[in-house]
Design a protein around this motif. Structure first.
Motif, PDB file in Angstrom:
ATOM      1  N   GLY A  81       7.008   6.548  -4.249  1.00  0.00           N
ATOM      2  CA  GLY A  81       7.907   5.520  -4.315  1.00  0.00           C
ATOM      3  C   GLY A  81       7.943   4.452  -3.187  1.00  0.00           C
ATOM      4  N   ASP A  82       8.684   3.545  -3.147  1.00  0.00           N
ATOM      5  CA  ASP A  82       8.975   2.515  -2.308  1.00  0.00           C
ATOM      6  C   ASP A  82       9.486   2.956  -1.117  1.00  0.00           C
ATOM      7  OD1 ASP A  82      11.149   2.298  -3.552  1.00  0.00           O
ATOM      8  OD2 ASP A  82      11.052   0.154  -3.814  1.00  0.00           O
ATOM      9  N   ILE A  83      10.015   4.118  -0.706  1.00  0.00           N
ATOM     10  CA  ILE A  83      10.629   4.660   0.418  1.00  0.00           C
ATOM     11  C   ILE A  83       9.795   5.735   0.787  1.00  0.00           C
ATOM     12  CG2 ILE A  83      12.519   5.546   1.706  1.00  0.00           C
ATOM     13  CD1 ILE A  83      14.470   3.987  -0.108  1.00  0.00           C
ATOM     14  N   ALA A 107      -8.936  10.859  -4.343  1.00  0.00           N
ATOM     15  CA  ALA A 107      -9.896  10.203  -3.464  1.00  0.00           C
ATOM     16  C   ALA A 107      -8.939   8.940  -2.799  1.00  0.00           C
ATOM     17  CB  ALA A 107     -11.123   9.747  -4.127  1.00  0.00           C
ATOM     18  N   SER A 108      -9.288   8.738  -1.399  1.00  0.00           N
ATOM     19  CA  SER A 108      -8.539   7.606  -0.669  1.00  0.00           C
ATOM     20  C   SER A 108      -8.759   6.235  -1.431  1.00  0.00           C
ATOM     21  CB  SER A 108      -9.130   7.633   0.581  1.00  0.00           C
ATOM     22  OG  SER A 108      -8.519   6.770   1.493  1.00  0.00           O
ATOM     23  N   TYR A 109      -7.806   5.434  -1.417  1.00  0.00           N
ATOM     24  CA  TYR A 109      -7.847   4.220  -2.051  1.00  0.00           C
ATOM     25  C   TYR A 109      -6.948   3.276  -1.330  1.00  0.00           C
ATOM     26  CZ  TYR A 109      -3.454   5.457  -4.509  1.00  0.00           C
ATOM     27  OH  TYR A 109      -2.165   5.786  -4.914  1.00  0.00           O
ATOM     28  N   ASN A 110      -7.460   2.047  -1.553  1.00  0.00           N
ATOM     29  CA  ASN A 110      -6.611   0.776  -0.898  1.00  0.00           C
ATOM     30  C   ASN A 110      -6.020   0.277  -2.283  1.00  0.00           C
ATOM     31  OD1 ASN A 110      -7.704   1.182   1.797  1.00  0.00           O
ATOM     32  ND2 ASN A 110      -9.475  -0.143   1.149  1.00  0.00           N
ATOM     33  N   LEU A 111      -4.959  -0.568  -1.823  1.00  0.00           N
ATOM     34  CA  LEU A 111      -4.235  -1.119  -2.961  1.00  0.00           C
ATOM     35  C   LEU A 111      -3.875  -2.964  -2.563  1.00  0.00           C
ATOM     36  CD1 LEU A 111      -0.932   0.709  -3.383  1.00  0.00           C
ATOM     37  CD2 LEU A 111      -2.649   0.551  -5.117  1.00  0.00           C
ATOM     38  N   LEU A 112      -4.359  -3.557  -3.703  1.00  0.00           N
ATOM     39  CA  LEU A 112      -4.019  -5.153  -3.622  1.00  0.00           C
ATOM     40  C   LEU A 112      -2.864  -5.271  -4.365  1.00  0.00           C
ATOM     41  CD1 LEU A 112      -4.905  -8.015  -3.036  1.00  0.00           C
ATOM     42  CD2 LEU A 112      -6.032  -7.731  -5.474  1.00  0.00           C
ATOM     43  N   LYS A 113      -1.743  -5.819  -3.534  1.00  0.00           N
ATOM     44  CA  LYS A 113      -0.372  -5.845  -3.954  1.00  0.00           C
ATOM     45  C   LYS A 113      -0.314  -7.416  -4.106  1.00  0.00           C
ATOM     46  CE  LYS A 113       4.472  -5.521  -2.505  1.00  0.00           C
ATOM     47  NZ  LYS A 113       5.209  -4.957  -1.380  1.00  0.00           N
ATOM     48  N   ARG A 114       0.357  -7.835  -5.096  1.00  0.00           N
ATOM     49  CA  ARG A 114       0.602  -9.227  -5.314  1.00  0.00           C
ATOM     50  C   ARG A 114       2.360  -9.428  -5.570  1.00  0.00           C
ATOM     51  NH1 ARG A 114      -4.618  -9.307  -8.029  1.00  0.00           N
ATOM     52  NH2 ARG A 114      -6.062 -10.751  -6.882  1.00  0.00           N
ATOM     53  N   SER A 115       2.846 -10.293  -5.242  1.00  0.00           N
ATOM     54  CA  SER A 115       4.310 -10.426  -5.187  1.00  0.00           C
ATOM     55  C   SER A 115       4.512 -12.152  -5.613  1.00  0.00           C
ATOM     56  CB  SER A 115       5.001 -10.177  -4.031  1.00  0.00           C
ATOM     57  OG  SER A 115       4.793  -8.787  -3.666  1.00  0.00           O
ATOM     58  N   TRP A 116       5.431 -12.152  -6.440  1.00  0.00           N
ATOM     59  CA  TRP A 116       5.776 -13.517  -6.843  1.00  0.00           C
ATOM     60  C   TRP A 116       7.315 -13.574  -7.567  1.00  0.00           C
ATOM     61  CZ3 TRP A 116       2.832 -10.375  -9.571  1.00  0.00           C
ATOM     62  CH2 TRP A 116       2.776 -10.425 -11.109  1.00  0.00           C
ATOM     63  N   ASN A 117       7.861 -14.811  -7.526  1.00  0.00           N
ATOM     64  CA  ASN A 117       9.107 -15.013  -8.291  1.00  0.00           C
ATOM     65  C   ASN A 117       9.031 -15.807  -9.707  1.00  0.00           C
ATOM     66  OD1 ASN A 117      10.395 -13.713  -6.018  1.00  0.00           O
ATOM     67  ND2 ASN A 117      11.011 -15.416  -5.037  1.00  0.00           N
ATOM     68  N   THR A 134      -0.081  -0.489 -11.474  1.00  0.00           N
ATOM     69  CA  THR A 134       1.599  -0.331 -11.254  1.00  0.00           C
ATOM     70  C   THR A 134       2.096  -1.753 -11.261  1.00  0.00           C
ATOM     71  OG1 THR A 134       1.533   1.554  -9.809  1.00  0.00           O
ATOM     72  CG2 THR A 134       3.376  -0.127  -9.498  1.00  0.00           C
ATOM     73  N   PHE A 135       3.300  -1.849 -12.208  1.00  0.00           N
ATOM     74  CA  PHE A 135       3.867  -3.244 -12.132  1.00  0.00           C
ATOM     75  C   PHE A 135       5.560  -3.046 -12.103  1.00  0.00           C
ATOM     76  CE2 PHE A 135       6.578  -6.302 -14.595  1.00  0.00           C
ATOM     77  CZ  PHE A 135       6.326  -7.465 -13.636  1.00  0.00           C
ATOM     78  N   HIS A 170      -4.584   0.279   2.778  1.00  0.00           N
ATOM     79  CA  HIS A 170      -4.437   1.616   2.275  1.00  0.00           C
ATOM     80  C   HIS A 170      -3.132   1.917   1.771  1.00  0.00           C
ATOM     81  CE1 HIS A 170      -4.561   6.182   2.483  1.00  0.00           C
ATOM     82  NE2 HIS A 170      -5.647   5.928   2.004  1.00  0.00           N
ATOM     83  N   SER A 171      -3.389   2.678   0.551  1.00  0.00           N
ATOM     84  CA  SER A 171      -2.039   3.086  -0.323  1.00  0.00           C
ATOM     85  C   SER A 171      -0.893   3.561   0.727  1.00  0.00           C
ATOM     86  CB  SER A 171      -2.389   4.180  -1.242  1.00  0.00           C
ATOM     87  OG  SER A 171      -2.758   5.530  -0.568  1.00  0.00           O
ATOM     88  N   SER A 172      -1.062   4.274   1.733  1.00  0.00           N
ATOM     89  CA  SER A 172      -0.116   4.738   2.606  1.00  0.00           C
ATOM     90  C   SER A 172       0.574   3.620   3.358  1.00  0.00           C
ATOM     91  CB  SER A 172      -0.773   5.706   3.670  1.00  0.00           C
ATOM     92  OG  SER A 172      -1.621   4.920   4.448  1.00  0.00           O
ATOM     93  N   VAL A 173       0.060   2.537   3.234  1.00  0.00           N
ATOM     94  CA  VAL A 173       0.572   1.078   4.047  1.00  0.00           C
ATOM     95  C   VAL A 173       1.251   0.271   3.112  1.00  0.00           C
ATOM     96  CG1 VAL A 173      -0.037  -1.061   5.418  1.00  0.00           C
ATOM     97  CG2 VAL A 173      -1.356   1.167   6.035  1.00  0.00           C
ATOM     98  N   ILE A 174       0.583   0.076   1.739  1.00  0.00           N
ATOM     99  CA  ILE A 174       1.138  -0.758   0.925  1.00  0.00           C
ATOM    100  C   ILE A 174       2.499  -0.372   0.122  1.00  0.00           C
ATOM    101  CG2 ILE A 174       0.617  -2.239  -1.157  1.00  0.00           C
ATOM    102  CD1 ILE A 174      -0.593  -3.127   1.452  1.00  0.00           C
ATOM    103  N   PHE A 175       2.564   1.056  -0.180  1.00  0.00           N
ATOM    104  CA  PHE A 175       3.423   1.383  -1.108  1.00  0.00           C
ATOM    105  C   PHE A 175       4.850   1.370  -0.392  1.00  0.00           C
ATOM    106  CE2 PHE A 175       0.677   4.193  -3.651  1.00  0.00           C
ATOM    107  CZ  PHE A 175       1.036   3.653  -4.976  1.00  0.00           C
TER     108      PHE A 175
END
Length: 421
Positions: A116-118, A191-201, A220-221, A277-282
């Protein structure tokens, strides 16, 4: 005999949850250092005729923890016990937080498949309440647990696994601590993965019009509906993201997350993007300044449900300005998950920590009730046994298993007894 003297039972200490909504002083507090401490605590409680409840980081909105009996506080019982790098499995004590585990897995070349996001709640609490992230191919966190060890009501240690215990394990996955006290959990990592997160309004019409395509196109959206201009600030949503909206209210803050192998080059930064990394972006930062309910409706009922919630705020509850968070989650085979045997769409609705919020949440609950909404067990809800029987095909089977494991109701409290005795 309120303050019994044993090796592990201490006089009860004041405890309160993250939101400060629930606080209590039990007869006894236990701060375990080993699973044997937990076992002795349960045995002592049985001798004294006291109920037992445990807690991790106190993130649940509900009164799932308060007990007049023995409170087992797992905040310092938070070690990683073992790692199998070949099978990508990790066994942990119940007090470890999602963030602590996620960051540790990074050092081992692994990630949680989803979260989750917390990330400050305990892994055990997140699993036992069917906490989730988002994605039409991603189930809730309970499904990442493949084995566990618990102390049962008679003080014995019981090892459970998805492979060996079938229906019992399915019921255990989201059992809110009613089957016994968890002393370890084994999770299946990836397996460890990075995430590319994009945010917009963007305008709500843009969000809903392209919703299903975005769900298909992204791992994920999810989106936050912002009824007012100031709504984003209440959840500390980022400013400075690309703004495609034609107005400053009744808009959506949207997010997409896509996995990138850790050996792949870092993409060129874009406005509104983050990469790590996923642990940072989530995880996101939230202040505990809100009172929240979250229900998951059947996936196909989302748009109709959201439309009713949106107009409830636009037409009736115009003074409530917190965002409404909307996330899809894949079906699972647990007994009490909000996604048991059906794909779901979770809608989270919040208000300030003030008495008028309850009337608003009751109105939202009525909408969810009409659409077959199931509660997140870590958030406020207005469930009754009659509603649960209608919502969960295996509700009665769950209660039967609970009674077999805990016939005297040692692991119940007032909140849970009313629903699951």
């Amino acid at each position: 005999m309120r303050h019994a003297k044993t090796d592990v039972l201490e006089p009860g200490k004041l405890w309160w949850n993250w939101f400060g909504e629930h606080y209590f002083v039990p007869a006894n507090t236990v701060l375990p250092r080993s699973e044997e401490d937990v076992r002795q605590a349960v045995l002592a409680a049985a001798r004294l005729g006291l109920p037992v409840r445990s807690s991790g980081r106190g993130h649940a909105n509900t009164a799932a923890v308060p007990t007049p009996g023995v409170h087992i506080d797992f905040r310092a019982f938070n070690e990683v016990l073992s790692v199998d790098r070949e099978l990508m499995r990790v066994t942990v004590q119940p007090g470890i937080s999602v963030g602590e585990l996620s960051r540790y897995l990074r050092t081992q070349g692994m990630s949680l498949n989803n979260q989750g996001d917390i990330d400050t709640q305990s892994v055990c609490g997140a699993i036992m309440t069917a906490t989730h992230g988002a994605g039409i191919t991603l189930p809730c966190m309970s499904m990442q647990m493949i084995a566990a060890r618990i102390v049962t009501a008679d003080g014995s240690l019981l090892d459970l696994s998805a492979e060996a215990d079938g229906e019992l394990f399915k019921a255990f996955r989201a059992s809110i601590g009613m089957f016994g006290v968890v002393v370890s959990i084994t999770l299946q990592a990836v397996a460890s993965y990075n995430l590319l997160k994009r945010s917009w309004n963007a305008d709500i019409e843009d969000c809903l019009g392209g919703l299903h395509q975005r769900l298909q196109d992204n791992r994920t959206f999810w989106f936050f509906w912002l009824p007012r201009r100031e709504s984003a600030d209440l959840f500390v949503l980022p400013s400075g993201v690309p703004n495609l909206a034609s107005r400053d209210h009744d808009i959506c803050h949207m997010r997409s997350y896509n996995a990138v192998p850790v050996d792949q080059a870092v993409p060129e930064p874009e406005p509104g993007s983050q990469f790590d990394h996923s642990s940072v972006i989530f995880p996101n930062l939230y202040e505990p300044n809100f009172r929240e309910i979250e229900y998951a409706v059947p996936f196909e009922d989302f748009e109709a449900t959201f439309d009713e919630v949106r107009h409830l705020f636009l037409d009736k509850h115009k003074d409530f300005t917190f965002p409404v968070e909307c996330r899809p989650v894949k079906a699972d085979d647990s007994y009490l998950s909000a996604y048991a045997e059906r794909d779901g769409y979770a809608l989270s609705v919040s208000g300030p920590m003030e008495p008028p919020t309850w009337a608003m949440l009751r109105d939202v609950d009525a909408i969810f009730d009409r659409h077959g909404g199931r509660p997140h067990w870590g958030k406020h809800h207005f469930m009754t046994p009659a509603r649960l029987e209608k919502l969960y095909p295996r509700y009665d089977a769950f209660k039967k298993m609970r009674r077999e494991l805990d016939p005297a109701g040692m692991f119940l409290n007032d909140h849970l007894r009313a629903l699951f005795a």
